[in-house]
Design a protein around this motif. Structure first.
Motif, PDB file in Angstrom:
ATOM      1  N   ILE A 196     -36.368 -11.848 -34.715  1.00 21.91           N
ATOM      2  CA  ILE A 196     -37.688 -12.215 -35.231  1.00 21.91           C
ATOM      3  C   ILE A 196     -37.490 -12.831 -36.603  1.00 21.91           C
ATOM      4  N   VAL A 197     -37.985 -14.045 -36.777  1.00 25.21           N
ATOM      5  CA  VAL A 197     -37.774 -14.807 -38.001  1.00 25.21           C
ATOM      6  C   VAL A 197     -39.118 -15.051 -38.675  1.00 25.21           C
ATOM      7  N   ILE A 198     -39.249 -14.592 -39.909  1.00 24.54           N
ATOM      8  CA  ILE A 198     -40.474 -14.771 -40.690  1.00 24.54           C
ATOM      9  C   ILE A 198     -40.143 -15.663 -41.870  1.00 24.54           C
ATOM     10  N   GLN A 199     -40.895 -16.737 -42.014  1.00 27.82           N
ATOM     11  CA  GLN A 199     -40.601 -17.729 -43.050  1.00 27.82           C
ATOM     12  C   GLN A 199     -41.857 -18.036 -43.853  1.00 27.82           C
ATOM     13  N   THR A 200     -41.712 -18.213 -45.150  1.00 26.76           N
ATOM     14  CA  THR A 200     -42.828 -18.551 -46.020  1.00 26.76           C
ATOM     15  C   THR A 200     -42.375 -19.575 -47.051  1.00 26.76           C
ATOM     16  N   GLY A 201     -43.299 -20.418 -47.499  1.00 25.03           N
ATOM     17  CA  GLY A 201     -42.994 -21.434 -48.500  1.00 25.03           C
ATOM     18  C   GLY A 201     -43.042 -22.841 -47.976  1.00 25.03           C
ATOM     19  N   LYS A 202     -43.157 -22.999 -46.660  1.00 29.12           N
ATOM     20  CA  LYS A 202     -43.183 -24.351 -46.084  1.00 29.12           C
ATOM     21  C   LYS A 202     -44.568 -24.746 -45.584  1.00 29.12           C
ATOM     22  N   VAL A 203     -45.337 -23.810 -45.072  1.00 25.15           N
ATOM     23  CA  VAL A 203     -46.645 -24.105 -44.471  1.00 25.15           C
ATOM     24  C   VAL A 203     -47.707 -23.226 -45.116  1.00 25.15           C
ATOM     25  N   GLY A 204     -48.891 -23.780 -45.327  1.00 19.80           N
ATOM     26  CA  GLY A 204     -50.030 -22.995 -45.815  1.00 19.80           C
ATOM     27  C   GLY A 204     -49.848 -22.465 -47.224  1.00 19.80           C
ATOM     28  N   ARG A 205     -49.338 -23.277 -48.128  1.00 19.42           N
ATOM     29  CA  ARG A 205     -48.981 -22.789 -49.461  1.00 19.42           C
ATOM     30  C   ARG A 205     -50.181 -22.491 -50.354  1.00 19.42           C
ATOM     31  N   GLN A 206     -51.375 -22.960 -49.989  1.00 21.88           N
ATOM     32  CA  GLN A 206     -52.544 -22.705 -50.832  1.00 21.88           C
ATOM     33  C   GLN A 206     -53.242 -21.397 -50.490  1.00 21.88           C
ATOM     34  N   ALA A 207     -52.877 -20.774 -49.394  1.00 18.28           N
ATOM     35  CA  ALA A 207     -53.448 -19.477 -49.051  1.00 18.28           C
ATOM     36  C   ALA A 207     -52.817 -18.401 -49.925  1.00 18.28           C
ATOM     37  N   ALA A 208     -53.481 -17.254 -50.013  1.00 20.03           N
ATOM     38  CA  ALA A 208     -52.930 -16.146 -50.790  1.00 20.03           C
ATOM     39  C   ALA A 208     -51.604 -15.684 -50.194  1.00 20.03           C
ATOM     40  N   GLY A 209     -51.479 -15.782 -48.900  1.00 21.95           N
ATOM     41  CA  GLY A 209     -50.234 -15.473 -48.212  1.00 21.95           C
ATOM     42  C   GLY A 209     -50.193 -16.227 -46.912  1.00 21.95           C
ATOM     43  N   ALA A 210     -49.061 -16.858 -46.573  1.00 19.84           N
ATOM     44  CA  ALA A 210     -48.943 -17.611 -45.325  1.00 19.84           C
ATOM     45  C   ALA A 210     -47.511 -17.513 -44.835  1.00 19.84           C
ATOM     46  N   ILE A 211     -47.346 -17.244 -43.547  1.00 20.96           N
ATOM     47  CA  ILE A 211     -46.010 -17.155 -42.955  1.00 20.96           C
ATOM     48  C   ILE A 211     -46.023 -17.774 -41.570  1.00 20.96           C
ATOM     49  N   THR A 212     -44.852 -18.186 -41.127  1.00 19.53           N
ATOM     50  CA  THR A 212     -44.655 -18.507 -39.716  1.00 19.53           C
ATOM     51  C   THR A 212     -43.708 -17.459 -39.149  1.00 19.53           C
ATOM     52  N   LEU A 213     -43.998 -17.021 -37.934  1.00 21.83           N
ATOM     53  CA  LEU A 213     -43.155 -16.036 -37.257  1.00 21.83           C
ATOM     54  C   LEU A 213     -42.639 -16.663 -35.974  1.00 21.83           C
ATOM     55  N   THR A 214     -41.337 -16.569 -35.781  1.00 24.69           N
ATOM     56  CA  THR A 214     -40.705 -17.201 -34.623  1.00 24.69           C
ATOM     57  C   THR A 214     -39.888 -16.183 -33.848  1.00 24.69           C
ATOM     58  N   ARG A 215     -40.025 -16.226 -32.530  1.00 22.83           N
ATOM     59  CA  ARG A 215     -39.171 -15.459 -31.631  1.00 22.83           C
ATOM     60  C   ARG A 215     -38.895 -16.333 -30.421  1.00 22.83           C
ATOM     61  N   GLY A 216     -37.630 -16.698 -30.230  1.00 19.45           N
ATOM     62  CA  GLY A 216     -37.313 -17.641 -29.167  1.00 19.45           C
ATOM     63  C   GLY A 216     -37.991 -18.969 -29.443  1.00 19.45           C
ATOM     64  N   ASP A 217     -38.755 -19.455 -28.478  1.00 21.54           N
ATOM     65  CA  ASP A 217     -39.510 -20.701 -28.654  1.00 21.54           C
ATOM     66  C   ASP A 217     -40.986 -20.438 -28.943  1.00 21.54           C
ATOM     67  N   THR A 218     -41.334 -19.204 -29.252  1.00 22.25           N
ATOM     68  CA  THR A 218     -42.711 -18.862 -29.612  1.00 22.25           C
ATOM     69  C   THR A 218     -42.853 -18.892 -31.124  1.00 22.25           C
ATOM     70  N   VAL A 219     -43.871 -19.590 -31.611  1.00 20.96           N
ATOM     71  CA  VAL A 219     -44.105 -19.725 -33.052  1.00 20.96           C
ATOM     72  C   VAL A 219     -45.560 -19.387 -33.347  1.00 20.96           C
ATOM     73  N   LEU A 220     -45.784 -18.515 -34.325  1.00 18.30           N
ATOM     74  CA  LEU A 220     -47.127 -18.169 -34.782  1.00 18.30           C
ATOM     75  C   LEU A 220     -47.263 -18.509 -36.255  1.00 18.30           C
ATOM     76  N   LEU A 221     -48.454 -18.877 -36.652  1.00 21.10           N
ATOM     77  CA  LEU A 221     -48.800 -19.097 -38.059  1.00 21.10           C
ATOM     78  C   LEU A 221     -49.887 -18.103 -38.432  1.00 21.10           C
ATOM     79  N   ALA A 222     -49.697 -17.405 -39.548  1.00 21.96           N
ATOM     80  CA  ALA A 222     -50.688 -16.436 -40.015  1.00 21.96           C
ATOM     81  C   ALA A 222     -50.941 -16.665 -41.500  1.00 21.96           C
ATOM     82  N   THR A 223     -52.200 -16.584 -41.893  1.00 22.69           N
ATOM     83  CA  THR A 223     -52.574 -16.753 -43.291  1.00 22.69           C
ATOM     84  C   THR A 223     -53.486 -15.616 -43.719  1.00 22.69           C
TER      85      THR A 223
END
Length: 969
Positions: A196-223
């Motif tokens: 499980i890969v959680i990444q921040t700093g590339k997408v949604g930088r104006q939100a108070a918190g934003a991450i993308t979560l990846t597992r296999g070929d599934t990708v989620l964005l949460a803000t």
């Protein structure tokens, strides 16, 4: 060797089925099933090459991790230890039918080196040929039942994976060279190779918190976002959660009119609730900033459920924001297959799983559980929760390190605590609160009145000392109520309504209370009451749902309604709210395991629960009432089920449950509001079918949960005893109001003959034999439903004679063949004559009408023609479907103009209107071939004596409505 081999090729398999509903509806539905084909029939080396590490660039830092010969249909043991993996060899599938199936299993890693494997000759599994499994017998023990269900299935073996670990890395790969932080977590669970890969700093930088979560070929964005200023006028946490599974994530498009993802579907609402419930209790008291959590599924590989990922992603976004969340939260899904617990099972594995459990919590304790089971014992449930919590610990440790690397400082500046000394001043009324609890034990209304009077006394006495602090005084008074309720239960073993800790309220139940419904029951427990009804129907009554996994069809569904009148209030009614969707889903999953299979009971089943009184646990009342309604309808259920809600009282709501926690059975609404736990459990006498846990403290220990489950079983058995006094078993006969169903199969090549041209034959069968429904499936299965058994048998005989008479009917493309289209046989229409045509099709380019009928037996179609959109009216029609709909008619008067070069009839409604003096040229005559100049010169004529064409009010209204339709588009 007998080999049963079934693989899913590509991302989806689409199957179509023809479904005819009622007497005039005829549609084709398609259902998409996503799946991942296992690496079957490959050599070990070939599978390793195809599934090994590949240097692929992913936009969200997805690490490449795969394993040789991955089998997506696998299970796991209770501990995080390597398990044997499959050896996929061509020789495995090369033998002829008739021999025994032999499968070679690769042994455990040697000396802990996952790259070095040795073959263990003892791990040779022999499978009997398909079809040799014994038929179901009387109920067996737990182990025998599992073995019987697993017979004929390949054993699930999990591949070894790296041990659990996490790492945080940073680079400058963000926009404009910005810093990107990546957390990679290996769960160490066999069968779960993808980290499980959680990444921040590339997408949604104006939100108070934003991450993308990846597992296999599934990708989620949460803000996570929050307002800058708190809301002063509220006394609750303003948290909202929204989750969307975008159809584009699976390469699909929404089926809506504008092809846009719209309002959340029920399964998305349920995911929103899963996200909200574990996070809300961990946000600091007094946080009044409007806070919003949003999550989207951006890419979906169709392999595993996204629900636990959505919880983890939203919690991670909130954790790195400045919203005061006290601890990181994560989630996991647990299945139970072939006696083994499986972490985050694949969708294929879930089809065989007896458990669907979602667990959320911190590294210290469990915060939320939700799931359904196939009559599993309490011990297995506890083991599954502990198993899932081990994975949660690994994720939370990684999130803690991510928070240290990029997390913002938590904002406690705007949280204003109560004035100093206020709680002590309110605590002086402790004796009054205790006296109120001991004296008021009649009903909800009396208790609420006494509590309100005491609160007003506290407000009046402290108003002068703490001016303009009413909200803080009420908060301190509520805290006192909670602690005194705990003290009463702890010291005296008595609850606020006088019951013992494990005592269930009085139960009153009745069945068959409504004369015309198929099954009905009135279930009353204390001051909680439900009217439950059960409705049986044909396959056309099934519920169809669009998801990113493709179309889902539900044979059984429960709909729960909670009107404001059930608590003595007024309010909104109409579409169900999120709470109603969640409670209905919980009750539905409690009842689903007891239903008979469709092969032996071909009815679709709908249960409704109308809550007429509520004072605690109306969802569990829906389970009990719904079960009685099913039995009253004559549904041969496997065993009765009942549900109960458990509560927990703590002296300190801010901590984790401990040995001082008091567990209470069948909680009141008051205990739900003032307590710290709402634990709903449903099942039969042997095991659990569904469960749901919500808490308001920082966690629940396994020991406390074990105590609650044992006490819940005692209460469940008591409720089942009371229900059996009303109905001990399902009624032997179905009520007369239930439609009778007949089902048989015909050759696929004759489906077209049964349906007939334009569906005329099937409509004629429904009408002639007084059927309520007739469904024709793609494989030739026909289901008839009607109220008269004799006519049902006659209809079946007629259909069989029809297909046996020869000629086929074809299905338009089946097997590469297409049957000749039947043609109209009858008198030819007269040119220039006006006919009253029945509308058979509406399109943007015009309307098809049948102006002369076909054969009565449906063997030949009627005489049809096209009225082009330009011939619909004397004025221009811009929106043909909207214009025709505005006329509110099924027939149009049209004139036959002639035939096209292909012999198709040309019809005109415009000519009829002009002949009658509505619009058109002088004298009502039509000018064929006149252009724009002729029309202009005609307008300039000064002959005022010519009759002026006028439109009727009906025509003016129709045009106006059509124009409005265009504006709306």
């Amino acid at each position: 060797m007998h080999i049963s081999y079934q693989a899913v090729v590509g991302a989806a398999v689409v199957s179509s089925s023809i479904c005819v509903v009622g007497v005039d509806a005829f549609r084709t539905t398609a259902t998409a099933f996503h799946g991942v084909s296992p690496a079957v029939g490959r050599t070990a080396a070939g599978a390793a090459d195809s599934a090994g590490t590949v240097g692929r660039d992913y936009p969200f830092g997805i690490p490449t991790a795969a394993a040789a010969c991955r089998d997506t249909r696998s299970s796991t043991s209770n501990a995080f230890v390597p398990r044997p993996t499959r050896a996929c060899t061509p020789a495995l599938f090369a033998a002829a039918d008739g021999d025994d199936g032999v499968e070679v299993i690769i042994g455990n890693p040697v000396d802990g080196n996952s790259d070095t494997l040795e073959v263990d000759a003892d791990n040779v599994v022999v499978h009997p040929p398909n079809g040799e499994a014994s038929s179901p017998e009387a109920p067996k023990g737990e182990t025998e039942k599992e073995e019987e269900e697993a017979e004929g299935e390949e054993p699930l073996v999990l591949e070894p994976v790296p041990p659990s670990s996490h790492s945080v890395e940073q680079d400058d790969s963000g926009p404009a060279g910005g810093k990107v932080t990546t957390l990679t977590v290996n769960l160490g669970a066999p069968g779960h190779p993808d980290p499980i890969v959680i990444q921040t700093g590339k997408v949604g930088r104006q939100a108070a918190g934003a991450i993308t979560l990846t597992r296999g070929d599934t990708v989620l964005l949460a803000t996570a976002a929050r307002d800058d200023k708190p809301k002063e006028s509220i006394d609750f946490l303003p948290l909202s959660v929204d989750h969307q599974e975008r159809f584009s994530s699976a390469g699909l498009t929404s089926g809506s009119y504008n092809k846009r993802d719209g309002r959340p579907a029920e399964h998305e609402i349920l995911t929103c609730r899963l996200i909200d419930r574990p996070l809300r209790p961990l946000i600091a008291d007094g946080w009044r900033h409007e806070t919003q959590l949003l999550s989207w599924v951006l890419s979906y590989d169709g392999d595993r459920s996204c629900d636990p990922l959505a919880i983890t992603a939203s919690a991670a976004a909130l954790w790195i924001s400045d919203v005061p969340l006290s601890k990181p939260v994560a989630a996991a899904q647990v299945g139970y297959i072939d006696g083994q617990l499986v972490l985050n099972p694949t969708n294929d594995q879930m089809e065989r799983s007896r458990l669907d459990l979602t667990v959320a919590g911190t590294k210290d304790a469990v915060l939320m559980i939700e799931g359904a089971a196939d009559f599993l014992p309490e011990a297995t449930m506890l083991e599954a929760v502990s198993f899932g919590h081990e994975a949660i610990k690994v994720l939370c440790e990684g999130l803690e390190e991510l928070g240290l690397a990029v997390g913002k400082e938590k904002n406690y500046d705007t949280i204003v605590g109560p004035p100093e000394g206020l709680q002590e001043a309110v605590d002086e009324f402790a004796n009054d609160v205790m006296a109120m609890y001991e004296s008021v034990r009649a009903d909800k209304e009396e208790e609420g009145k006494a509590m309100k009077e005491l609160q007003n006394r506290v407000l009046e006495s402290l108003e002068e000392q703490y001016p303009e602090q009413e909200s803080d005084i009420k908060g301190a008074f509520k805290d006192l109520l909670c602690r005194q309720m705990f003290e009463l239960a702890k010291t005296k073993g008595v609850r606020c309504d006088g019951r013992a800790l494990n005592e269930v309220r009085r139960i009153d139940a009745e069945a068959a209370i409504l004369p015309r419904v198929h099954g009905s029951a009135l279930f009353t427990r204390g001051e909680t009451q439900s009217i439950a009804t059960a409705t049986l129907g044909s396959s056309g009554m099934k519920q169809k749902i669009d998801t990113i996994d493709g179309g889902t069809i539900k044979r059984f569904y429960l709909q729960y309604t909670f009107p404001p009148s059930c608590v003595g209030e007024t309010g909104r009614t109409g579409a169900p709210g999120r709470r109603e969707v969640g409670h209905g889903n919980l009750a539905e999953r409690a009842l689903a395991p007891i239903l008979p299979p469709e092969e032996t009971f071909p009815y679709s089943i709908r249960v409704e629960s109308l809550i007429t009184e509520s004072h605690g646990s109306s969802s569990m009342a829906s389970v009990c009432g719904g079960c009685l309604a099913l039995m009253d309808a004559g549904v041969p259920i496997k065993s009765p089920v009942a549900g109960i809600a458990m509560g927990m009282l703590l002296g300190d709501k801010g901590g984790v449950s401990d040995e001082n926690a008091v567990i209470v059975s069948d909680i009141l609404g008051t205990e739900d509001a003032l307590g710290t736990m709402d634990f709903k459990v449903a099942g039969d006498r042997e095991g659990i079918t569904t469960f749901q846990l919500d808490i308001k403290c920082e966690g629940l220990t396994i020991e406390t949960m074990e105590k609650a489950l044992q006490q819940a079983k005692e209460g469940r058995l008591h409720i089942l005893d009371k229900m059996e006094e009303v109905l001990g078993d399902s009624r032997k006969d179905l009520p007369d109001t239930v439609p009778k169903i007949g089902q048989f199969k015909i050759s696929e090549d004759t489906i077209g003959k049964v349906i007939g041209p334009g569906g005329k034959q099937i409509r004629a069968i429904i009408e002639d034999f007084s059927l309520t429904d007739m469904n024709v499936e793609e494989d030739g299965t026909i289901q008839l439903s009607g109220m008269n058994r004799t006519k049902l048998e006659m209809a079946e005989a007629f259909v069989k004679d029809l297909v046996a008479s020869g000629g086929g009917g074809g299905r338009g493309g089946g097997g590469g063949r297409r049957s000749a289209r039947a043609e109209y046989v009858g008198p030819e229409p007269e040119m220039g004559k006006v006919y009253s045509g029945k509308i058979t099709g509406i399109h943007d380019f015009g309307v098809f009408l049948e102006i002369l009928p076909g054969a009565e037996d449906g063997s030949t179609p009627g005489c049809e023609g096209l009225c082009h959109v330009s011939e619909l009216h004397v004025e221009r029609v811009r929106n043909c479907p909207g214009f025709v709909a505005s006329l509110n008619t099924e027939e149009l008067e049209v004139k036959v103009l002639g035939k096209t070069d292909k012999g198709k009839l040309q019809l005109s409604r415009k000519a009829v209107l002009e002949d009658r003096g509505v619009g058109g040229n002088k004298g009502g005559k039509r000018n064929y071939g006149q252009g724009k100049q002729n029309r202009k010169s005609a307008e300039q004529k000064s002959d005022v004596s010519a009759p002026k064409a006028e439109m009727s009010d009906e025509e003016v209204s129709a045009i106006a409505q059509a124009i409005e339709e265009v504006k709306d588009l």
